[in-house]
Design a protein around this motif. Structure first.
Motif, PDB file in Angstrom:
ATOM      1  N   ALA A  61       0.914  -1.139   0.020  1.00 31.24           N
ATOM      2  CA  ALA A  61       0.080   0.125  -0.063  1.00 31.24           C
ATOM      3  C   ALA A  61       0.847   1.170   0.021  1.00 31.24           C
ATOM      4  N   SER A  62       1.205   1.637   1.207  1.00 27.83           N
ATOM      5  CA  SER A  62       2.027   2.854   1.281  1.00 27.83           C
ATOM      6  C   SER A  62       3.348   2.552   2.081  1.00 27.83           C
ATOM      7  N   ALA A  63       3.755   1.200   2.325  1.00 28.49           N
ATOM      8  CA  ALA A  63       4.659   0.653   3.104  1.00 28.49           C
ATOM      9  C   ALA A  63       6.130   1.115   2.753  1.00 28.49           C
ATOM     10  N   GLY A  64       6.099   1.471   1.430  1.00 22.08           N
ATOM     11  CA  GLY A  64       7.419   1.928   1.023  1.00 22.08           C
ATOM     12  C   GLY A  64       7.621   3.394   1.113  1.00 22.08           C
ATOM     13  N   LEU A  65       6.829   4.077   2.017  1.00 22.50           N
ATOM     14  CA  LEU A  65       7.116   5.550   1.805  1.00 22.50           C
ATOM     15  C   LEU A  65       7.246   5.861   3.441  1.00 22.50           C
ATOM     16  N   LEU A 126       5.012  19.210   3.826  1.00 17.90           N
ATOM     17  CA  LEU A 126       5.091  17.863   3.711  1.00 17.90           C
ATOM     18  C   LEU A 126       6.083  17.222   3.320  1.00 17.90           C
ATOM     19  N   THR A 127       6.590  16.091   3.847  1.00 19.00           N
ATOM     20  CA  THR A 127       7.509  15.198   3.005  1.00 19.00           C
ATOM     21  C   THR A 127       7.275  13.962   2.689  1.00 19.00           C
ATOM     22  N   VAL A 128       7.524  13.403   1.556  1.00 14.46           N
ATOM     23  CA  VAL A 128       7.274  11.990   1.386  1.00 14.46           C
ATOM     24  C   VAL A 128       8.755  11.327   0.866  1.00 14.46           C
ATOM     25  N   LYS A 129       9.149  10.276   1.564  1.00 14.80           N
ATOM     26  CA  LYS A 129      10.475   9.566   1.281  1.00 14.80           C
ATOM     27  C   LYS A 129      10.175   8.361   0.931  1.00 14.80           C
ATOM     28  N   GLY A 130      10.930   7.925  -0.261  1.00 15.60           N
ATOM     29  CA  GLY A 130      10.917   6.447  -0.625  1.00 15.60           C
ATOM     30  C   GLY A 130      11.913   5.860   0.069  1.00 15.60           C
ATOM     31  N   ALA A 147     -13.643  26.495   2.615  1.00 10.55           N
ATOM     32  CA  ALA A 147     -14.111  28.011   2.069  1.00 10.55           C
ATOM     33  C   ALA A 147     -13.372  29.289   2.541  1.00 10.55           C
ATOM     34  N   LEU A 148     -12.978  29.897   1.964  1.00 12.31           N
ATOM     35  CA  LEU A 148     -12.400  31.260   2.240  1.00 12.31           C
ATOM     36  C   LEU A 148     -11.189  31.373   3.083  1.00 12.31           C
ATOM     37  N   ALA A 149     -10.528  30.030   2.956  1.00 12.35           N
ATOM     38  CA  ALA A 149      -9.248  29.846   3.737  1.00 12.35           C
ATOM     39  C   ALA A 149      -7.961  30.303   2.791  1.00 12.35           C
ATOM     40  N   GLU A 150      -6.880  30.496   3.244  1.00 16.18           N
ATOM     41  CA  GLU A 150      -5.729  30.939   2.484  1.00 16.18           C
ATOM     42  C   GLU A 150      -4.415  30.338   3.069  1.00 16.18           C
ATOM     43  N   ALA A 151      -3.937  29.561   2.261  1.00 17.82           N
ATOM     44  CA  ALA A 151      -2.865  28.781   2.747  1.00 17.82           C
ATOM     45  C   ALA A 151      -1.647  28.532   1.559  1.00 17.82           C
ATOM     46  N   THR A 152      -0.561  28.063   2.086  1.00 12.11           N
ATOM     47  CA  THR A 152       0.432  27.598   1.295  1.00 12.11           C
ATOM     48  C   THR A 152       0.868  26.228   1.819  1.00 12.11           C
ATOM     49  N   VAL A 153       0.828  25.356   0.920  1.00 16.70           N
ATOM     50  CA  VAL A 153       1.208  23.835   0.997  1.00 16.70           C
ATOM     51  C   VAL A 153       2.567  23.479   0.193  1.00 16.70           C
ATOM     52  N   VAL A 154       3.549  22.939   0.872  1.00 18.47           N
ATOM     53  CA  VAL A 154       4.656  22.265  -0.048  1.00 18.47           C
ATOM     54  C   VAL A 154       5.008  20.948   0.337  1.00 18.47           C
ATOM     55  N   LEU A 155       4.974  20.278  -0.797  1.00 18.82           N
ATOM     56  CA  LEU A 155       5.128  18.855  -0.863  1.00 18.82           C
ATOM     57  C   LEU A 155       6.376  18.424  -1.455  1.00 18.82           C
ATOM     58  N   GLU A 156       7.252  17.925  -0.569  1.00 18.93           N
ATOM     59  CA  GLU A 156       8.587  17.358  -1.289  1.00 18.93           C
ATOM     60  C   GLU A 156       8.597  15.999  -1.164  1.00 18.93           C
ATOM     61  N   GLN A 157       9.255  15.402  -2.494  1.00 18.27           N
ATOM     62  CA  GLN A 157       8.949  13.992  -2.802  1.00 18.27           C
ATOM     63  C   GLN A 157      10.741  13.561  -2.948  1.00 18.27           C
ATOM     64  N   THR A 158      11.315  12.812  -2.097  1.00 19.31           N
ATOM     65  CA  THR A 158      12.694  12.356  -2.150  1.00 19.31           C
ATOM     66  C   THR A 158      12.720  10.865  -2.022  1.00 19.31           C
ATOM     67  N   GLY A 159      14.062  10.303  -2.196  1.00 20.31           N
ATOM     68  CA  GLY A 159      14.487   8.941  -1.995  1.00 20.31           C
ATOM     69  C   GLY A 159      14.062   8.087  -3.050  1.00 20.31           C
ATOM     70  N   SER A 160      14.392   6.980  -2.949  1.00 21.07           N
ATOM     71  CA  SER A 160      14.203   5.739  -3.945  1.00 21.07           C
ATOM     72  C   SER A 160      12.882   4.964  -3.749  1.00 21.07           C
ATOM     73  N   THR A 161      12.139   4.853  -4.806  1.00 19.77           N
ATOM     74  CA  THR A 161      10.821   4.297  -4.760  1.00 19.77           C
ATOM     75  C   THR A 161      10.334   3.805  -6.283  1.00 19.77           C
ATOM     76  N   THR A 162       9.449   2.907  -6.112  1.00 21.11           N
ATOM     77  CA  THR A 162       8.668   2.672  -7.336  1.00 21.11           C
ATOM     78  C   THR A 162       7.252   2.655  -7.162  1.00 21.11           C
ATOM     79  N   LEU A 163       6.745   3.922  -7.584  1.00 26.61           N
ATOM     80  CA  LEU A 163       5.482   4.527  -6.765  1.00 26.61           C
ATOM     81  C   LEU A 163       4.563   4.915  -8.059  1.00 26.61           C
ATOM     82  N   ALA A 164       3.264   4.487  -7.651  1.00 31.74           N
ATOM     83  CA  ALA A 164       2.041   5.160  -8.445  1.00 31.74           C
ATOM     84  C   ALA A 164       1.096   5.720  -7.381  1.00 31.74           C
TER      85      ALA A 164
END
Length: 399
Positions: A61-65, A126-130, A147-164
């Protein structure tokens, strides 16, 4: 979740005549096995997907992350939910076989919730590491902005993986979101990702998609609108080295009136076998009067042996639009720019770096987190320096 067919949608196994008829389904059985001859997959080297298109072999499932996040600002919650949670799949219906496989195999999803009316004092990081390329990994994430919210979201993806993986981004009425996604995978990583942006009435999203690492990275970004006044700015920055395959596909689906979209992607590539693909589809449906849209892709080829494919597409079903257009260009260094800089005493190597830095400067400037912006600029420059060193070594060997 049961399958929902769009009006006039093509039947499973039959090609769609227009983008509005493209098959959308949660059931992988509705998508035929890939051959590489399909229009949507003709640029993708299927053998390098390591079975992600078939889910053969060991799948997790997502055990490799490893998912991590820093201290969350007030108004933000991060939870892990089962795939049966109603938020999972509420915005995204898979457009292709791999996205459907990811949807079916990911038993859980990470949900990032931003409260209604919240104005975040700092970005959500947020960080996702393979953790390895052995076996197949499937994952699902949801970002919901109230609704009416204001936000900045950063998602960084690093590491080794074979991911869909699938990423759903739901922006509520009147909300404002800046989303930065960075794919800086290890050199052996493979990823096939579907990013779905859904905008409510008068919602605005600015998405900056950065792709630097990985052996093969294929990212499909789709956008739709649920109410008038939706506004989407989509920016992309990618840099491919020798042997890398970086592929970006977009579908901006204008189905309601008076919405806007603007797409700007820029890529550089160097080294033998470096390959980038950009396919930008914009659909203006019959009811989407007053649409204002434009898309542009620019590619800078830095060495021999590199290839950039760029395909902008615009499909219009109504004549009542505010504006619609597209452009694409692929070329090498501008000799006049280099001459201008070198004529002022700047060495050729430094002049090339300045040109590349200027090429990406506008897009890097769209990233609101200064430390990330500077780090990515340094990464691009170091990649350019490494490429120049390799070219010098090849030239010396040839001589």
């Amino acid at each position: 979740m049961t399958q929902t067919l769009m009006p006039q949608q093509a039947e499973a196994g039959k090609p769609a005549k227009t983008k509005s008829q493209s098959l959308r389904s949660y059931d992988v059985a509705d998508f035929p096995a890939l051959t590489g001859r399909e229009e949507e997959w003709r640029f993708t080297p299927l053998k390098r997907l390591r079975g992600l298109d078939s889910a053969d072999g060991s799948a997790s499932a997502s055990a490799g992350l490893l998912r991590e996040y820093a201290d969350l600002p007030a108004g933000v919650a991060v939870t892990t939910v089962d795939s049966s949670d109603p938020r999972v799949g509420s915005a995204l219906t898979p457009f292709d076989r791999i996205s459907a496989l990811a949807y079916g195999h990911a038993a859980q999803a990470q949900v990032v919730s931003i409260a209604r009316g919240a104005e975040l004092a700092s970005p959500v990081l947020l960080t996702v590491k393979g953790t390895g390329v052995e076996g197949l990994t499937f994952a699902h994430s949801v970002i919901e902005v109230g609704a009416l919210a204001e936000a900045t979201v950063v998602l960084e993806q690093t590491g080794s993986t074979t991911l869909a993986d699938n990423l759903e981004v739901i922006v509520g009425d009147g909300a404002r979101l800046t989303l930065v996604t960075v794919a800086d995978w290890a050199p052996d990583a493979v990823q096939a990702q579907h990013v779905k942006l859904q905008l409510g009435r008068d919602a605005k999203v600015s998405h900056v998609q950065v792709s630097l690492g990985g052996d093969l990275v294929r990212q499909y970004t789709s956008v739709d609108y649920t109410g008038r006044g939706g506004d989407a700015d989509l920016f992309g920055l990618y840099f491919a080295d020798g042997g890398q395959h970086l592929e970006h596909r977009l579908l901006v689906d204008h189905s309601v009136p008076d919405c806007r979209s603007h797409v700007t992607y820029r890529g550089a590539l160097q080294g033998q076998g470096a390959h980038t693909v950009w396919v930008g589809d914009v659909l203006i449906q019959a009811d989407a009067t007053g649409t204002d849209t434009y898309e542009v892709n620019r590619n800078l080829v830095l060495s021999d042996g590199a290839r950039a494919d760029s395909v902008p597409n615009l499909e219009i079903e109504t004549g009542e639009v505010a504006g619609a257009g597209h452009a694409s260009a692929t070329g090498r260094f501008d000799d006049e720019q280099l001459f201008y800089l070198m004529a002022r005493g700047i060495p050729e190597t430094d002049a090339r770096r300045l040109v590349v830095r200027g090429f990406f400067a506008e897009l890097l400037g769209k990233i609101p987190v200064e430390s990330l912006r500077e780090r990515l600029a340094d990464t691009v420059e170091s990649r350019l320096t490494e490429g120049e060193s390799q070219q010098d070594s090849l030239s010396e060997s040839a001589s």
